[in-house]
Design an enzyme around this catalytic site. Structure first.
Site, PDB file in Angstrom:
ATOM      1  N   ARG A 177     -12.436  -7.382   7.587  1.00 17.28           N
ATOM      2  CA  ARG A 177     -11.382  -7.909   8.451  1.00 17.28           C
ATOM      3  C   ARG A 177     -11.952  -8.739   9.590  1.00 17.28           C
ATOM      4  NH1 ARG A 177      -7.544  -3.441   7.007  1.00 17.28           N
ATOM      5  NH2 ARG A 177      -5.496  -3.966   7.795  1.00 17.28           N
TER       6      ARG A 177
ATOM      7  N   ARG B 114       4.483   5.204   8.563  1.00 13.98           N
ATOM      8  CA  ARG B 114       3.197   5.147   9.270  1.00 13.98           C
ATOM      9  C   ARG B 114       3.440   4.854  10.748  1.00 13.98           C
ATOM     10  NH1 ARG B 114      -0.782   1.370   5.711  1.00 13.98           N
ATOM     11  NH2 ARG B 114      -1.290   0.666   7.813  1.00 13.98           N
TER      12      ARG B 114
ATOM     13  N   ARG C  22      -0.393  -6.151  15.002  1.00 16.07           N
ATOM     14  CA  ARG C  22      -1.295  -6.190  13.842  1.00 16.07           C
ATOM     15  C   ARG C  22      -1.321  -7.598  13.225  1.00 16.07           C
ATOM     16  NH1 ARG C  22       1.251  -1.914  10.347  1.00 16.07           N
ATOM     17  NH2 ARG C  22      -0.385  -2.304   8.848  1.00 16.07           N
TER      18      ARG C  22
ATOM     19  N   ARG D 147       8.780   0.125   5.125  1.00 20.10           N
ATOM     20  CA  ARG D 147       7.756   0.805   4.329  1.00 20.10           C
ATOM     21  C   ARG D 147       7.726   2.312   4.614  1.00 20.10           C
ATOM     22  NH1 ARG D 147       1.653  -1.349   4.135  1.00 20.10           N
ATOM     23  NH2 ARG D 147       1.537  -0.768   6.338  1.00 20.10           N
TER      24      ARG D 147
ATOM     25  N   LYS E 280      -1.000  -5.946  -0.342  1.00 19.08           N
ATOM     26  CA  LYS E 280      -2.341  -5.853  -0.920  1.00 19.08           C
ATOM     27  C   LYS E 280      -2.657  -4.455  -1.464  1.00 19.08           C
ATOM     28  CE  LYS E 280      -4.627  -5.949   3.661  1.00 19.08           C
ATOM     29  NZ  LYS E 280      -3.891  -4.816   4.120  1.00 19.08           N
TER      30      LYS E 280
HETATM   31  P1  AMP Z   1      -4.432  -0.932   6.354  1.00 22.01           P
HETATM   32  O1  AMP Z   1      -3.948   0.285   5.643  1.00 22.01           O
HETATM   33  O2  AMP Z   1      -5.418  -1.740   5.546  1.00 22.01           O
HETATM   34  O3  AMP Z   1      -3.295  -1.787   6.901  1.00 22.01           O
HETATM   35  O4  AMP Z   1      -5.259  -0.423   7.646  1.00 22.01           O
HETATM   36  C1  AMP Z   1      -4.629   0.335   8.654  1.00 22.01           C
HETATM   37  C2  AMP Z   1      -5.416   0.264   9.952  1.00 22.01           C
HETATM   38  O5  AMP Z   1      -6.739   0.799   9.731  1.00 22.01           O
HETATM   39  C3  AMP Z   1      -5.656  -1.131  10.497  1.00 22.01           C
HETATM   40  O6  AMP Z   1      -4.553  -1.604  11.272  1.00 22.01           O
HETATM   41  C4  AMP Z   1      -6.904  -0.899  11.358  1.00 22.01           C
HETATM   42  O7  AMP Z   1      -6.594  -0.230  12.568  1.00 22.01           O
HETATM   43  C5  AMP Z   1      -7.703   0.069  10.493  1.00 22.01           C
HETATM   44  N1  AMP Z   1      -8.609  -0.630   9.546  1.00 22.01           N
HETATM   45  C6  AMP Z   1      -8.575  -0.599   8.174  1.00 22.01           C
HETATM   46  N2  AMP Z   1      -9.564  -1.350   7.654  1.00 22.01           N
HETATM   47  C7  AMP Z   1     -10.236  -1.875   8.703  1.00 22.01           C
HETATM   48  C8  AMP Z   1     -11.354  -2.746   8.833  1.00 22.01           C
HETATM   49  N3  AMP Z   1     -11.979  -3.254   7.751  1.00 22.01           N
HETATM   50  N4  AMP Z   1     -11.775  -3.067  10.095  1.00 22.01           N
HETATM   51  C9  AMP Z   1     -11.176  -2.565  11.185  1.00 22.01           C
HETATM   52  N5  AMP Z   1     -10.105  -1.752  11.145  1.00 22.01           N
HETATM   53  C10 AMP Z   1      -9.631  -1.404   9.920  1.00 22.01           C
END
Ligand code: AMP
Length: 217
Positions: free
Chosen positions: A90, A164, A175, A129, A16
Site C-alpha cells: 500500500r 467493520r 481511507r 458491507r 479486491k
Molecule cells: P483491508 O481489509 O485491506 O481494507 O485493510 C484494512 C486495514 O488494515 C487498512 O485500512 C489498514 O489500516 C490496514 N492494512 C492492511 N494492509 C495494510 C498494508 N499493506 N499497509 C498498511 N496498513 C494495512
C-alpha cells in the site's frame, strides 16, 4: 521459481477481497490478505494486533515496519510460490521491500491487477458491507448478488455478521484519501515496470473475476 504470484490492488471497497478469493480458488493460489491477517491479530490480541488496532480503526495505514514483518513471516511460513496478495503493498516502500524479498528468492511478481471503480460507488458499497468474523466471508446489503440469505447471518458458517469498525462513513472517506495519497504511487510504479493490468470493477464480481482470469491464464 515455479508458481504464479499476483497482486490485486484497488481502493477500499473496490471488491479486491471478494475477487482475490475467487481468483485464488480458480487458479489454486494462496490468498494472502494483510487486512484479514491484521484483523485476526487484533481478535487474538497478539502484539502486532495491539499495535495495529488504533491505526485500523482510524482508517490510517499501519506502519510499514509492522506490515513488512507480517508479510515476511507469512511468506517464510507458507512459501514464496503461487499466491495472490490482497492489501499489500500500500506504499512505495512496501513495494520496494516486497521486490527485494522476492529477488532474494530469484523471483518476482507476475501481474498486478488494478480494480478500477468510481469513488461514489465505493462509499455506497462500503456502508452496506457486512463481514463474518468467523470465516471472513464478505456480504453487502446494497447488492442483490451479495446480500446474505438470512439477515445478519453468514451463509457459509452461520456466525452473526458484523459491520467493520472502519466502515463508518467518516472513516471510509479517510481511507479513500489515504489510498489516493499513499497507494497511487504504488500503481504508477507497477505501470512503469510493465506489470499493471487495469480491470473494470463496476460490472459485477463474476465479470471482473472472469476478466482477471482471462489475463492471468
Ligand atoms: P483491508 O481489509 O485491506 O481494507 O485493510 C484494512 C486495514 O488494515 C487498512 O485500512 C489498514 O489500516 C490496514 N492494512 C492492511 N494492509 C495494510 C498494508 N499493506 N499497509 C498498511 N496498513 C494495512
Amino acid at each position: 521459481m515455479a508458481g504464479r504470484r499476483f497482486i490485486i490492488i484497488g481502493a477500499p471497497g473496490s471488491g479486491k477481497g471478494t475477487l482475490a478469493v475467487r481468483v485464488a480458488r480458480a487458479l489454486g493460489l494462496r490468498h494472502l490478505s494483510t487486512g484479514d491477517l491484521l484483523r485476526e491479530s487484533v481478535s487474538q490480541e497478539t502484539e502486532i494486533g495491539r499495535k495495529a488496532e488504533s491505526y485500523m480503526n482510524q482508517g490510517a495505514l499501519v506502519p510499514d515496519e509492522i506490515m513488512v514483518d507480517l508479510l515476511r513471516d507469512e511468506l517464510e511460513t507458507h512459501g514464496f510460490e503461487s499466491w495472490i496478495l490482497d492489501g499489500f503493498p500500500r506504499t512505495l516502500h512496501q513495494a520496494e521491500i516486497l521486490e527485494a524479498m522476492l529477488s532474494e528468492k530469484e523471483t518476482s511478481v507476475d501481474r498486478v491487477f488494478l480494480i478500477d471503480l468510481d469513488p461514489e460507488i465505493i462509499v455506497e458499497r462500503l456502508t452496506g458491507r457486512r463481514v463474518c468474523p468467523a470465516c471472513n466471508a464478505i456480504y453487502n446489503l446494497a447488492s442483490d448478488e451479495f446480500r446474505p440469505q438470512v439477515d445478519g447471518t453468514c451463509d457459509t458458517c452461520g456466525a452473526g455478521l458484523i459491520k467493520r469498525k472502519d466502515d463508518e462513513e467518516e472513516t471510509i472517506r479517510r481511507r479513500l484519501d489515504v489510498y489516493d495519497k499513499q497507494t497511487a504511487p504504488v500503481i504508477e510504479h507497477y505501470r512503469a515496470i510493465g506489470v499493471l493490468e487495469t480491470v473494470d470493477g463496476a460490472g459485477g464480481a463474476d465479470r471482473t473475476a472472469a476478466e482477471i482470469l482471462r489475463i492471468a491464464t
